[in-house]
Design an enzyme around this catalytic site. Sequence first.
Site, PDB file in Angstrom:
ATOM      1  N   GLY A  20       0.867  -1.177   0.000  1.00  0.00           N
ATOM      2  CA  GLY A  20       0.000   0.000   0.000  1.00  0.00           C
ATOM      3  C   GLY A  20       0.904   1.228   0.000  1.00  0.00           C
ATOM      4  O   GLY A  20       1.868   1.290   0.785  1.00  0.00           O
ATOM      5  N   ASP A  28      -1.568   4.584  -6.222  1.00  0.00           N
ATOM      6  CA  ASP A  28      -0.143   4.490  -5.914  1.00  0.00           C
ATOM      7  C   ASP A  28       0.630   5.688  -6.430  1.00  0.00           C
ATOM      8  O   ASP A  28       1.745   5.963  -5.984  1.00  0.00           O
ATOM      9  CB  ASP A  28       0.439   3.204  -6.508  1.00  0.00           C
ATOM     10  CG  ASP A  28      -0.113   2.027  -5.736  1.00  0.00           C
ATOM     11  OD1 ASP A  28      -1.238   1.594  -6.046  1.00  0.00           O
ATOM     12  OD2 ASP A  28       0.561   1.585  -4.793  1.00  0.00           O
ATOM     13  N   ASN A  31      -3.164   2.822 -10.282  1.00  0.00           N
ATOM     14  CA  ASN A  31      -3.566   2.020  -9.110  1.00  0.00           C
ATOM     15  C   ASN A  31      -3.515   0.537  -9.488  1.00  0.00           C
ATOM     16  O   ASN A  31      -3.197   0.172 -10.629  1.00  0.00           O
ATOM     17  CB  ASN A  31      -4.968   2.426  -8.631  1.00  0.00           C
ATOM     18  CG  ASN A  31      -5.311   1.840  -7.279  1.00  0.00           C
ATOM     19  OD1 ASN A  31      -4.489   1.872  -6.356  1.00  0.00           O
ATOM     20  ND2 ASN A  31      -6.492   1.280  -7.132  1.00  0.00           N
ATOM     21  N   LYS A  32      -3.847  -0.303  -8.551  1.00  0.00           N
ATOM     22  CA  LYS A  32      -3.807  -1.755  -8.735  1.00  0.00           C
ATOM     23  C   LYS A  32      -4.449  -2.182 -10.049  1.00  0.00           C
ATOM     24  O   LYS A  32      -5.490  -1.656 -10.425  1.00  0.00           O
ATOM     25  CB  LYS A  32      -4.500  -2.408  -7.537  1.00  0.00           C
ATOM     26  CG  LYS A  32      -4.563  -3.909  -7.522  1.00  0.00           C
ATOM     27  CD  LYS A  32      -3.219  -4.570  -7.658  1.00  0.00           C
ATOM     28  CE  LYS A  32      -2.186  -4.138  -6.642  1.00  0.00           C
ATOM     29  NZ  LYS A  32      -0.817  -4.617  -6.967  1.00  0.00           N
TER      30      LYS A  32
HETATM   31  O1  MRU Z   1       0.455  -3.939  -4.648  1.00  0.00           O
HETATM   32  P1  MRU Z   1      -0.174  -3.245  -3.481  1.00  0.00           P
HETATM   33  O2  MRU Z   1      -1.000  -4.146  -2.628  1.00  0.00           O
HETATM   34  O3  MRU Z   1       0.830  -2.445  -2.699  1.00  0.00           O
HETATM   35  O4  MRU Z   1      -1.171  -2.215  -4.156  1.00  0.00           O
HETATM   36  C1  MRU Z   1      -1.875  -1.333  -3.355  1.00  0.00           C
HETATM   37  C2  MRU Z   1      -2.844  -0.522  -4.107  1.00  0.00           C
HETATM   38  O5  MRU Z   1      -2.971  -0.584  -5.295  1.00  0.00           O
HETATM   39  C3  MRU Z   1      -3.612   0.471  -3.298  1.00  0.00           C
HETATM   40  O6  MRU Z   1      -4.855   0.715  -3.865  1.00  0.00           O
HETATM   41  C4  MRU Z   1      -2.809   1.772  -3.270  1.00  0.00           C
HETATM   42  O7  MRU Z   1      -1.520   1.552  -2.795  1.00  0.00           O
HETATM   43  C5  MRU Z   1      -3.464   2.789  -2.447  1.00  0.00           C
HETATM   44  S1  MRU Z   1      -3.198   2.466  -0.748  1.00  0.00           S
HETATM   45  C6  MRU Z   1      -3.993   3.551   0.226  1.00  0.00           C
END
Ligand code: MRU
Length: 356
Positions: free
Chosen positions: A52, A240, A250-251
């Site tokens: 995150g 991100d 984002n993801k």
């Molecule tokens: O790969 P990750 O689990 O770190 O991805 C996280 C995300 O995509 C979240 O939506 C993003 O970091 C926002 S966190 C508040």
Amino acid sequence: MKIEGKEYRTIWFERNIVKIIDQTKLPHQFIIKELKTVKDAINSIKTMEVRGAPLIGGTAAYGLVLAIQENNDTKFIKKSSEELIDSRPTAINLKWAIDRMLKTISGINSDQILDIALNEAKEICDEDEKFCENIGINGLKIIEEIYNKKKDTVNILTHCNAGWLATINWGTATSPIYHAHKKGIPVHVWVDETRPRNQGANLTSYELNEEEIPNTIITDNTGGILMQRNEVDMCIVGTDRTLSNGDVCNKIGTYLKALAAHDNNVPFYVALPSSTIDWEIKDAKDIPIEERNSEELSHIEGVDENNKIKRVLIYPYKSKAMNLAFDVTPAKYVTGLITERGITEASFDGLKKLFK
Ligand code: MRU
């Protein structure tokens, strides 16, 4: 927020050791892990024990404190900073946190540097908690407005985990939801499972359960039909890295959800602290998109009948797989950005009005 009724933050510093909740073991095991060296912090970010965007920023800041604790030689601090920044490429909070730490300790003499670095890492984490709380206060207004019109449960769809586990506390996408729940507004969350690592199912649903917020896990492909059936009142996701033009990285899968929301007139909001804004990169093609090990797709982990964690292969063993971890949603599909300073349109002018 709470786990089994006890309040936690995701990271804290105790007697020269950084403590984290190991997110690779959730939801089946709750394990607090100790990070004693900068290598531990780097490994923890790489393996996604912490993940995150805001949380990896906080971990990088504390990682640098651990580096200084080990050896406060300038060369070692520089090398450690570079390794921390490289530990995950997409979330800008990592570089943002390290740059801020380096600026704070620049020119400080060796007998003070550790205390000053530690104070700054704590400040970065405290500030993130406050910013996420403000995101919640601001985003609550949108949920309240929907509830006042609908007079019934507000159904909110979210992707990945932009919950408190992804930040220091409160979360970004979940903070308005927690605030609405605390205010007595009935909310229900559609939780995208979020393949391949299932952050939605393993983390978002888990943390919502612990706060007693009604939620239902769906596969990543289900959101579209739910929107067509008017069963989604709004989407809120995290990010991100959001460019100054409002494009949202984002993801993986966020973009497809935004397209479905656009086609069905469902408001699509992105919640973020200002530490996630990238003021430098102008073109989404220049965002470094992390490609992770394909075994995250081909293998899956769960608990067996004896409550033992097991990992199994689910693909044909000869098949190749590709694992891009993030995508970019163009600003035109984003209804608004919910930040610590207010809600704004996803555009340079919108962000500039709030932050520059
Ligand atoms: O790969 P990750 O689990 O770190 O991805 C996280 C995300 O995509 C979240 O939506 C993003 O970091 C926002 S966190 C508040």
